[in-house]
Motif scaffolding. Structure first.
Motif, PDB file in Angstrom:
ATOM      1  N   HIS A 267       0.831  -1.205   0.000  1.00  0.00           N
ATOM      2  CA  HIS A 267       0.000   0.000   0.000  1.00  0.00           C
ATOM      3  C   HIS A 267       0.866   1.256   0.000  1.00  0.00           C
ATOM      4  CE1 HIS A 267      -3.530  -2.376   0.425  1.00  0.00           C
ATOM      5  NE2 HIS A 267      -3.432  -2.610   1.717  1.00  0.00           N
ATOM      6  N   LEU A 268       1.825   1.298   0.909  1.00  0.00           N
ATOM      7  CA  LEU A 268       2.629   2.498   1.068  1.00  0.00           C
ATOM      8  C   LEU A 268       3.473   2.765  -0.181  1.00  0.00           C
ATOM      9  CD1 LEU A 268       4.333   3.621   4.318  1.00  0.00           C
ATOM     10  CD2 LEU A 268       5.510   3.916   2.154  1.00  0.00           C
ATOM     11  N   SER A 269       4.045   1.707  -0.737  1.00  0.00           N
ATOM     12  CA  SER A 269       4.915   1.880  -1.905  1.00  0.00           C
ATOM     13  C   SER A 269       4.140   2.419  -3.100  1.00  0.00           C
ATOM     14  CB  SER A 269       5.577   0.550  -2.265  1.00  0.00           C
ATOM     15  OG  SER A 269       6.406   0.119  -1.204  1.00  0.00           O
ATOM     16  N   PHE A 270       2.887   1.969  -3.274  1.00  0.00           N
ATOM     17  CA  PHE A 270       2.083   2.491  -4.375  1.00  0.00           C
ATOM     18  C   PHE A 270       1.699   3.939  -4.128  1.00  0.00           C
ATOM     19  CE2 PHE A 270      -2.130   3.456  -6.148  1.00  0.00           C
ATOM     20  CZ  PHE A 270      -1.817   3.391  -7.498  1.00  0.00           C
ATOM     21  N   LEU A 271       1.202   4.224  -2.922  1.00  0.00           N
ATOM     22  CA  LEU A 271       0.739   5.577  -2.634  1.00  0.00           C
ATOM     23  C   LEU A 271       1.871   6.597  -2.708  1.00  0.00           C
ATOM     24  CD1 LEU A 271      -1.611   4.709   0.358  1.00  0.00           C
ATOM     25  CD2 LEU A 271      -2.339   5.539  -1.890  1.00  0.00           C
ATOM     26  N   ALA A 272       3.073   6.173  -2.373  1.00  0.00           N
ATOM     27  CA  ALA A 272       4.221   7.083  -2.383  1.00  0.00           C
ATOM     28  C   ALA A 272       5.063   6.946  -3.647  1.00  0.00           C
ATOM     29  CB  ALA A 272       5.084   6.840  -1.149  1.00  0.00           C
ATOM     30  N   SER A 273       4.515   6.344  -4.687  1.00  0.00           N
ATOM     31  CA  SER A 273       5.263   6.162  -5.933  1.00  0.00           C
ATOM     32  C   SER A 273       5.177   7.413  -6.804  1.00  0.00           C
ATOM     33  CB  SER A 273       4.715   4.965  -6.703  1.00  0.00           C
ATOM     34  OG  SER A 273       3.388   5.210  -7.145  1.00  0.00           O
ATOM     35  N   ASP A 274       6.125   7.577  -7.714  1.00  0.00           N
ATOM     36  CA  ASP A 274       6.120   8.719  -8.626  1.00  0.00           C
ATOM     37  C   ASP A 274       4.876   8.731  -9.510  1.00  0.00           C
ATOM     38  OD1 ASP A 274       8.515   9.507  -7.581  1.00  0.00           O
ATOM     39  OD2 ASP A 274       9.727   8.933  -9.318  1.00  0.00           O
ATOM     40  N   GLU A 275       4.292   7.567  -9.730  1.00  0.00           N
ATOM     41  CA  GLU A 275       3.096   7.470 -10.572  1.00  0.00           C
ATOM     42  C   GLU A 275       1.978   8.387 -10.068  1.00  0.00           C
ATOM     43  OE1 GLU A 275      -0.319   4.154 -11.764  1.00  0.00           O
ATOM     44  OE2 GLU A 275       1.610   3.491 -10.963  1.00  0.00           O
ATOM     45  N   LEU A 276       1.898   8.595  -8.755  1.00  0.00           N
ATOM     46  CA  LEU A 276       0.820   9.400  -8.188  1.00  0.00           C
ATOM     47  C   LEU A 276       1.206  10.874  -8.056  1.00  0.00           C
ATOM     48  CD1 LEU A 276      -0.336   6.575  -7.716  1.00  0.00           C
ATOM     49  CD2 LEU A 276      -1.135   7.350  -5.490  1.00  0.00           C
ATOM     50  N   GLN A 277       2.426  11.217  -8.448  1.00  0.00           N
ATOM     51  CA  GLN A 277       2.841  12.617  -8.567  1.00  0.00           C
ATOM     52  C   GLN A 277       2.582  13.432  -7.290  1.00  0.00           C
ATOM     53  OE1 GLN A 277       3.967  14.379 -11.936  1.00  0.00           O
ATOM     54  NE2 GLN A 277       4.793  12.324 -11.716  1.00  0.00           N
ATOM     55  N   GLY A 278       2.701  12.791  -6.144  1.00  0.00           N
ATOM     56  CA  GLY A 278       2.634  13.510  -4.882  1.00  0.00           C
ATOM     57  C   GLY A 278       1.248  13.730  -4.309  1.00  0.00           C
ATOM     58  N   ARG A 279       0.204  13.225  -4.976  1.00  0.00           N
ATOM     59  CA  ARG A 279      -1.166  13.181  -4.442  1.00  0.00           C
ATOM     60  C   ARG A 279      -1.702  14.552  -4.008  1.00  0.00           C
ATOM     61  NH1 ARG A 279       1.739   9.880  -1.360  1.00  0.00           N
ATOM     62  NH2 ARG A 279       1.051  10.831   0.600  1.00  0.00           N
ATOM     63  N   LEU A 280      -1.413  15.604  -4.761  1.00  0.00           N
ATOM     64  CA  LEU A 280      -1.969  16.921  -4.433  1.00  0.00           C
ATOM     65  C   LEU A 280      -3.485  16.875  -4.517  1.00  0.00           C
ATOM     66  CD1 LEU A 280      -1.139  19.991  -3.948  1.00  0.00           C
ATOM     67  CD2 LEU A 280      -1.723  20.284  -6.373  1.00  0.00           C
ATOM     68  N   ALA A 281      -4.170  17.485  -3.559  1.00  0.00           N
ATOM     69  CA  ALA A 281      -5.628  17.504  -3.567  1.00  0.00           C
ATOM     70  C   ALA A 281      -6.138  18.035  -4.906  1.00  0.00           C
ATOM     71  CB  ALA A 281      -6.148  18.366  -2.427  1.00  0.00           C
ATOM     72  N   GLY A 282      -7.078  17.301  -5.514  1.00  0.00           N
ATOM     73  CA  GLY A 282      -7.671  17.699  -6.781  1.00  0.00           C
ATOM     74  C   GLY A 282      -6.906  17.268  -8.011  1.00  0.00           C
ATOM     75  N   SER A 283      -5.739  16.660  -7.831  1.00  0.00           N
ATOM     76  CA  SER A 283      -4.916  16.263  -8.975  1.00  0.00           C
ATOM     77  C   SER A 283      -5.285  14.873  -9.477  1.00  0.00           C
ATOM     78  CB  SER A 283      -3.437  16.273  -8.580  1.00  0.00           C
ATOM     79  OG  SER A 283      -3.168  15.210  -7.662  1.00  0.00           O
ATOM     80  N   GLU A 284      -4.756  14.526 -10.621  1.00  0.00           N
ATOM     81  CA  GLU A 284      -4.964  13.189 -11.172  1.00  0.00           C
ATOM     82  C   GLU A 284      -4.368  12.133 -10.243  1.00  0.00           C
ATOM     83  OE1 GLU A 284      -3.753  10.557 -15.157  1.00  0.00           O
ATOM     84  OE2 GLU A 284      -3.436  12.725 -15.129  1.00  0.00           O
ATOM     85  N   GLY A 285      -3.227  12.451  -9.623  1.00  0.00           N
ATOM     86  CA  GLY A 285      -2.609  11.519  -8.690  1.00  0.00           C
ATOM     87  C   GLY A 285      -3.465  11.268  -7.472  1.00  0.00           C
ATOM     88  N   GLU A 286      -4.134  12.319  -6.991  1.00  0.00           N
ATOM     89  CA  GLU A 286      -5.049  12.144  -5.859  1.00  0.00           C
ATOM     90  C   GLU A 286      -6.185  11.209  -6.241  1.00  0.00           C
ATOM     91  OE1 GLU A 286      -8.355  14.738  -3.455  1.00  0.00           O
ATOM     92  OE2 GLU A 286      -8.364  14.151  -5.555  1.00  0.00           O
TER      93      GLU A 286
END
Length: 733
Positions: free
Chosen positions: A360-379
């Protein structure tokens, strides 16, 4: 009468200790002295143990039999001396006929107790008395056979369940090695050959394997120390690991790699795991707890939590009882008694899965999610991942979208820009009358579009937020799996809430908390996990919000993991999502392992996560939630901090990451920002800030008070404590 009531209350607090979920109906069998190494007879009707108790005439260790058919409250009345009462004895064990025992004794060399070892350089030492030989005696105490008769130490003998072999420890080759012999003492065979202390061996229930403790000195200094001590018939048992070996001497395998002292191993009833005593977790002082681990060295699980010494576990032949020694409920310091308990196999689904946490952690913190900014595609990718997993668990799930505005420059009123976020909610409906919320925020800084990075000129760099807060999210997801897939229907419902836009001001949790009381039955607690991935070497963990209910302080201390140093923070308000629930008069708890040099930087990546720490903290929250589920009431109280501590405005920065723990001895610095005043002056992470100029600092609030009195360009002497030494730095703010 009053004294008896107090004693009864103490006993109940011990015997009903609910965090020890594998142990039920714990009963104390002895009442004073030093009672240890209690082992069942094959028919389960007796124990044999070694006892030092002057009231029983045992000036030093002697062997006693304990009749389990008698009333346990009689305690000492159930004990019968079955060694000679002379010299010193050790390590008794029943023979297959239930009528005879093995034990080692020095009585032939002298009637007197041999002198105990004298500690050298503060080290704990065991004596390896060369006068020990192994004897067989009947239950009346008559010695019927001497099984060893060569110079040196022969002791620690036990019998295989099939009644064919005895394994024991001997120095007959010049080192402490394991040997086997037939039940009649014939056909001796050496099993181990590595330099170090091999001892405390026991057979598996099928008699095919042996588990034992062993030290393995590696360095030149360690080898010299071991040999020097052995030449004096001593060992320093401070570094031992658990090993297994086949009964024929093949397939030697190291099971634990924990460090410190791991010892007193015994196979669990199905022979798939080992129960043992360990202090590997200890960061301060003397602390031994029982653990289990599988034969592959995985799935370590803490079994005991009560007291600071638990050791010598052994299962009855039918696997229904566990006997062990402990200093719980002691009447004098370091007194050790024997306890017996019903053994209850806990649900395997309730074991925290470290692999799942990592995935879970490795996926959520992967570059694929581009830092999970609120409202972003990564989020949105993160939200979809979490919701898909919740659905897989069978939870009722929904997404909660929301919109808000954020100022990209807090000093510019015209910098406000619209944004949006999505909360992910999973609901486990146990048809209960009360509900616990377990939450974490899953958003982070993205590419620093909202300018919240602590690294200068980092716009466009991915801020993966492994600790902040993929760590907390992975823990919540694992807790959701445990509660959804275990066999127990808890007395509470659980809401697993993953919030967005926490970094922009707790926006997502505020949105969810608005209607949480009307959406779910009687929300009694919110547990928030934010940044639980960087547990330090001293295992420091802050638990905030403990002042929001009077039951919290004792509860969180009672179920804390062994060796953890818990700092309790009363405030229900803090820089994370639990604040939104506290402000709705809901009791809250907040778990946090501290800030660090990678906080809000692109370097907060998965490779720096302490996964063992995340696993243990996840299990800790599981224990807290279980305790809370049993409470008839969890009253809410306003915390002192809300009325006595306010955040002042300040114009300058020192450039540090402060600890939020109310540590009283100064502000503990968890991180230092590059090219800011603290770093330029030479202040380091780990320093304790005590003074800026004449302004005293005890914790984060007084620190902010001091900063509020300064202006840009001011120069002040800043005082810190580093490794116990006071240092003063000239700082230009």
């Amino acid at each position: 009468m009053k004294k008896n009531v107090i004693v009864l209350a103490l006993l109940n607090s011990v015997f009903l200790f609910s965090q020890e979920r594998n142990l039920r109906n714990i009963q104390q069998l002895t009442d004073g002295g030093d009672n240890a190494e209690a082992y069942f007879s094959p028919n389960g009707k007796f124990l044999t143990m070694q006892v030092t108790n002057k009231n029983l005439g045992a000036e030093c260790d002697q062997i006693f039999a304990y009749d389990l058919s008698k009333d346990y409250s009689k305690k000492s009345d159930n004990l019968q001396l079955i060694s000679t009462g002379k010299g010193r004895t050790t390590c008794s064990f029943f023979m297959p006929d239930n009528q005879h025992i093995l034990y080692a004794s020095t009585h032939e060399a002298s009637n007197a107790c041999p002198a105990p070892p004298v500690s050298k350089d503060g080290k704990y030492l065991w004596a390896i008395y060369p006068e020990f030989d192994i004897y067989m005696a009947d239950l009346s105490g008559k010695i019927v056979k001497k099984l060893t008769d060569v110079p040196g130490y022969d002791a620690e003998a036990v019998v295989s369940p099939d009644g064919k072999k005895i394994v024991f420890t001997s120095t007959r080759t010049g080192d402490l090695e394991l040997w086997t012999m037939d039940i009649d003492g014939k056909n001796l065979k050496q099993l181990t050959f590595g330099l170090g202390y091999d001892g405390g061996a026991f057979f598996s229930h099928d008699s095919k394997k042996i588990v034992f403790r062993a030290s393995r000195p590696k360095t030149v200094a360690e080898i010299k120390e071991y040999k020097d001590y052995l030449a004096q018939n001593l060992v320093a048992p401070t570094n031992m690991e658990i090993y297994t070996i086949n009964a024929d001497g093949t397939d030697l395998k190291q099971i634990t790699h924990l460090g410190k002292a791991n010892w007193a191993p015994y196979f669990t009833p199905n022979d798939k795991k080992i129960i043992f005593s360990s202090n590997h977790h200890s960061t301060r002082g003397y602390d031994f707890q029982l653990y289990t681990i599988d034969l592959e060295g995985k799935n370590l699980k803490q079994i005991t939590y009560e007291s600071e010494f638990n050791a010598f576990p052994m299962f009855s032949k039918d696997g229904k009882k566990l006997v062990f020694s402990s200093n719980r409920n002691q009447s004098k310091p370091r007194e050790t008694n024997v306890f017996i308990a019903d053994w209850v196999d806990t649900d395997e689904a309730e074991n925290v899965n470290e692999t799942q946490l990592k995935n879970h952690l490795s996926f959520l913190a992967s570059d694929e999610l581009q830092g999970r900014l609120a409202g972003s595609e990564g989020e949105q990718k993160a939200a979809n991942y979490i919701q898909k997993y919740f659905k897989k668990l069978g939870l009722k799930t929904h997404l909660q979208p929301f919109e808000y505005s954020i100022k990209l420059n807090p000093h510019d009123e015209n910098s406000s820009t619209p944004s949006k976020g999505t909360n992910v909610i999973g609901y486990l409906d146990n048809k209960a009358a009360k509900t616990i919320v377990i939450g974490a925020h899953y958003d982070h800084l993205g590419l620093n579009q909202h300018h919240q990075s602590t690294l200068m000129n980092s716009d466009g760099q991915i801020h993966n937020g492994a600790d902040d807060n993929a760590s907390g999210v992975s823990a919540v997801m694992e807790l959701a799996r445990i509660f959804a897939k275990n066999k127990t229907q808890e007395k509470v419902n659980y809401v697993f809430a993953l919030f967005s836009a926490e970094e922009d001001g707790l926006i997502g949790s505020k949105k969810f908390a608005e209607n949480v009381k009307s959406q779910y039955p009687n929300v009694v607690t919110m547990i928030n996990m934010d940044m639980v991935g960087r547990l330090d070497k001293d295992k420091n963990l802050t638990v905030g919000g403990v002042g929001s209910s009077p039951i919290f302080p004792d509860l969180v201390k009672k179920v804390k993991p062994a060796g953890y140093n818990i700092t309790l923070d009363e405030s229900g308000i803090g820089p994370s999502d639990h604040t939104s629930f506290y402000l709705k008069d809901i009791p809250v708890l907040f778990l946090f392992t501290g800030t660090h040099a990678d906080y809000h930087k692109p370097s907060d990546d998965s490779d720096k996560i302490n996964f063992d720490g995340v696993k243990t903290i996840t299990n800790y929250v599981f224990g807290i939630a279980n305790e809370l589920s049993q409470k008839s009431e969890i009253p809410f109280t306003k915390t002192k901090t809300t009325s006595t501590k306010s955040v002042p405005k300040y114009k300058v920065t020192l450039g540090i990451m402060p600890s939020y723990a109310d540590s009283k001895d100064g502000l503990h610095i968890d991180g230092v920002t590059d090219n800011r005043p603290a770093a330029l002056a030479g202040i380091q992470s780990g320093d304790i800030l005590t003074q800026i100029g004449d302004c005293k600092i005890t914790e984060v609030y007084s620190y902010m008070d001091c900063l509020s009195k300064l202006n840009a360009g001011d120069e002040k002497e800043v005082t810190v404590i580093r490794n116990g030494e006071t240092k003063v730095f000239k700082v230009k703010f």
